[in-house]
Scaffold this motif. Structure first.
Motif, short mmCIF file in Angstrom:
data_model
loop_
_atom_site.label_atom_id
_atom_site.label_comp_id
_atom_site.label_asym_id
_atom_site.label_seq_id
_atom_site.Cartn_x
_atom_site.Cartn_y
_atom_site.Cartn_z
N SER A 193 0.83 -1.21 0.00
CA SER A 193 0.00 0.00 0.00
C SER A 193 0.86 1.25 0.00
CB SER A 193 -0.92 0.02 1.22
OG SER A 193 -2.06 -0.79 1.02
N ASN A 194 1.88 1.24 0.82
CA ASN A 194 2.77 2.40 0.89
C ASN A 194 3.57 2.59 -0.39
OD1 ASN A 194 2.54 3.51 3.79
ND2 ASN A 194 2.76 1.32 4.14
N GLN A 195 3.97 1.47 -1.01
CA GLN A 195 4.70 1.55 -2.28
C GLN A 195 3.83 2.13 -3.39
OE1 GLN A 195 5.95 -2.54 -2.68
NE2 GLN A 195 8.01 -2.11 -1.90
N VAL A 196 2.57 1.68 -3.43
CA VAL A 196 1.64 2.18 -4.45
C VAL A 196 1.41 3.67 -4.24
CG1 VAL A 196 -0.75 2.11 -5.30
CG2 VAL A 196 0.48 -0.02 -4.87
N TYR A 197 1.22 4.09 -2.98
CA TYR A 197 1.03 5.51 -2.70
C TYR A 197 2.22 6.32 -3.20
CZ TYR A 197 0.37 9.89 -0.24
OH TYR A 197 0.23 11.22 0.04
N GLU A 198 3.42 5.85 -2.89
CA GLU A 198 4.63 6.58 -3.31
C GLU A 198 4.75 6.63 -4.83
OE1 GLU A 198 6.54 8.34 -1.41
OE2 GLU A 198 5.43 7.71 0.37
N GLU A 199 4.39 5.53 -5.50
CA GLU A 199 4.49 5.47 -6.96
C GLU A 199 3.50 6.44 -7.62
OE1 GLU A 199 4.60 2.18 -10.58
OE2 GLU A 199 3.94 1.57 -8.58
N VAL A 200 2.26 6.42 -7.13
CA VAL A 200 1.24 7.32 -7.69
C VAL A 200 1.63 8.77 -7.42
CG1 VAL A 200 -1.19 8.03 -7.55
CG2 VAL A 200 -0.60 5.60 -7.51
N LYS A 201 2.13 9.05 -6.22
CA LYS A 201 2.56 10.40 -5.86
C LYS A 201 3.72 10.85 -6.75
CE LYS A 201 2.01 13.79 -2.82
NZ LYS A 201 0.78 14.58 -2.75
N ARG A 202 4.63 9.92 -7.05
CA ARG A 202 5.79 10.26 -7.89
C ARG A 202 5.34 10.59 -9.31
NH1 ARG A 202 8.95 6.84 -10.72
NH2 ARG A 202 8.02 5.04 -9.69
N HIS A 203 4.33 9.84 -9.81
CA HIS A 203 3.83 10.05 -11.17
C HIS A 203 3.01 11.33 -11.30
CE1 HIS A 203 4.96 5.95 -12.36
NE2 HIS A 203 4.70 6.33 -13.59
N PHE A 204 2.16 11.60 -10.29
CA PHE A 204 1.13 12.63 -10.46
C PHE A 204 1.22 13.80 -9.49
CE2 PHE A 204 -0.73 8.56 -11.99
CZ PHE A 204 -0.77 8.89 -13.35
N GLY A 205 2.16 13.74 -8.55
CA GLY A 205 2.46 14.88 -7.70
C GLY A 205 1.27 15.47 -6.98
N ASP A 206 1.05 16.78 -7.17
CA ASP A 206 0.00 17.51 -6.45
C ASP A 206 -1.41 17.11 -6.88
OD1 ASP A 206 1.89 18.84 -5.01
OD2 ASP A 206 1.87 20.66 -6.24
N LEU A 207 -1.52 16.35 -7.97
CA LEU A 207 -2.84 15.89 -8.39
C LEU A 207 -3.37 14.77 -7.48
CD1 LEU A 207 -2.57 15.82 -12.30
CD2 LEU A 207 -3.98 17.34 -10.91
N VAL A 208 -2.52 14.22 -6.65
CA VAL A 208 -2.95 13.15 -5.72
C VAL A 208 -3.53 13.79 -4.46
CG1 VAL A 208 -2.23 11.10 -4.42
CG2 VAL A 208 -1.11 11.66 -6.60
N PHE A 209 -4.75 13.39 -4.10
CA PHE A 209 -5.36 13.91 -2.88
C PHE A 209 -4.52 13.55 -1.67
CE2 PHE A 209 -9.27 13.78 -5.51
CZ PHE A 209 -9.74 15.06 -5.29
N ASN A 210 -4.44 14.46 -0.70
CA ASN A 210 -3.75 14.16 0.56
C ASN A 210 -4.51 13.08 1.33
OD1 ASN A 210 -1.71 16.11 0.19
ND2 ASN A 210 -3.08 17.72 0.89
N THR A 211 -5.84 13.11 1.21
CA THR A 211 -6.67 12.12 1.89
C THR A 211 -6.54 10.77 1.19
OG1 THR A 211 -8.29 13.84 2.43
CG2 THR A 211 -9.03 11.55 2.60
N VAL A 212 -6.34 9.72 1.97
CA VAL A 212 -6.41 8.36 1.42
C VAL A 212 -7.57 7.64 2.11
CG1 VAL A 212 -3.96 8.21 0.82
CG2 VAL A 212 -4.73 7.44 3.07
N ILE A 213 -8.19 6.72 1.39
CA ILE A 213 -9.33 5.99 1.95
C ILE A 213 -8.84 4.63 2.45
CG2 ILE A 213 -11.65 5.13 1.52
CD1 ILE A 213 -11.32 8.21 1.19
N ALA A 214 -8.87 4.46 3.74
CA ALA A 214 -8.36 3.23 4.35
C ALA A 214 -9.37 2.09 4.19
CB ALA A 214 -8.08 3.46 5.84
N ARG A 215 -8.85 0.86 4.20
CA ARG A 215 -9.74 -0.30 4.25
C ARG A 215 -10.54 -0.21 5.55
NH1 ARG A 215 -9.42 -4.30 0.72
NH2 ARG A 215 -7.57 -4.46 -0.61
N ASN A 216 -11.86 -0.45 5.43
CA ASN A 216 -12.72 -0.26 6.59
C ASN A 216 -13.96 -1.13 6.45
OD1 ASN A 216 -15.13 1.85 7.74
ND2 ASN A 216 -13.40 1.44 9.07
#
Length: 255
Positions: A193-216
């Motif tokens: 999960s953390n790797q995917v977050y970092e990868e998406v953030k690296r690709h799309f920067g500020d376009l990624v919402f700060n909020t993430v939706i946790a499994r619930n």
């Protein structure tokens, strides 16, 4: 004048419908007048808000294909400030019927012009495909939220969606923007999960919402009760995540 936002990803199971329902409910609890449009033939957004689909007279299908007044298809939900135009399985055949109609890519845009002044936000839950109805939704929208599941193949297919958005910008809707990429089903205990977050953030920067939706678990349970998670368990992690997302969306859209 409302902001129209599509929620789109042709990959299924990424939390698109969950986000449509709960972001709409969270915006409504922030005092915004919200219309949610179920543009998916599976009609999960409609049933997830407690609508008895078999008893409906008018849905998004009748609006698009028969040209009925969209006001007659609007339903009030149990959540204050949140209205819904439901879907129906008939929508499966709509794309074929739309092929013969004039300006077929603009049907939903023209429909929403009749409603636009009555809401702060109009959210469109798109089907998991890049067919004509999704093209209609993106053509009618100001922006698009792209839910991305925190899994190994997270970025698979996003290139195709981005290419579709690029084509629609060039031919049908030059003002279409990406509102943001939303990470869903996040589990901070998992390295993946953390790797995917970092990868998406690296690709799309500020376009990624700060909020993430946790499994619930509450997020999964709420639709079977015909409720948003905010109504089902307002103290749950899922409810808190969507409240935070709503605040972030509102902040991004302040003039």
């Amino acid at each position: 004048m409302s902001k129209i936002i599509s929620l789109a990803n042709q990959k299924g199971g990424v939390g698109k419908t969950t986000t449509s329902i709960n972001l709409a409910a969270a915006l409504a609890t922030e005092g915004k007048k919200v219309l949610l449009i179920d543009a998916d033939p599976q009609a999960n957004t409609s049933s997830g808000l407690g609508v008895e689909i078999r008893e409906l007279e008018n849905t998004i299908y009748e609006c698009l294909i028969n040209g009925i007044d969209p006001h007659t298809a609007v339903l009030e939900t149990k959540t204050k400030n949140l209205s819904l135009i439901p879907s129906h399985i008939d929508l499966v055949g709509a794309e074929i019927e739309m092929l013969h109609l004039e300006n077929r890519e603009l049907l939903l845009k023209n429909l929403l012009e009749q409603l636009r002044d009555e809401y702060d936000y109009i959210l469109i839950d798109c089907s998991p495909s890049l067919g004509l109805i999704t093209v209609n939704a993106l053509t009618a929208s100001d922006s698009v939220i792209i839910p991305v599941q925190c899994e190994f193949f997270a970025l698979e297919g996003i290139a195709k969606l981005l290419n579709t958005i690029k084509i629609i910008k060039s031919k049908l809707n030059p003002n279409l923007k990406i509102e943001g990429f939303l990470l869903t089903m996040f589990d901070n205990r998992l390295r993946l999960s953390n790797q995917v977050y970092e990868e998406v953030k690296r690709h799309f920067g500020d376009l990624v919402f700060n909020t993430v939706i946790a499994r619930n678990v509450r997020l999964s349970e709420a639709p079977s009760h015909g409720m948003s998670v905010l109504e089902y368990d307002s103290q749950s992690k899922g409810a808190q995540n969507y409240k935070a997302l709503a605040k972030e969306v509102i902040a991004r859209n302040k003039n």
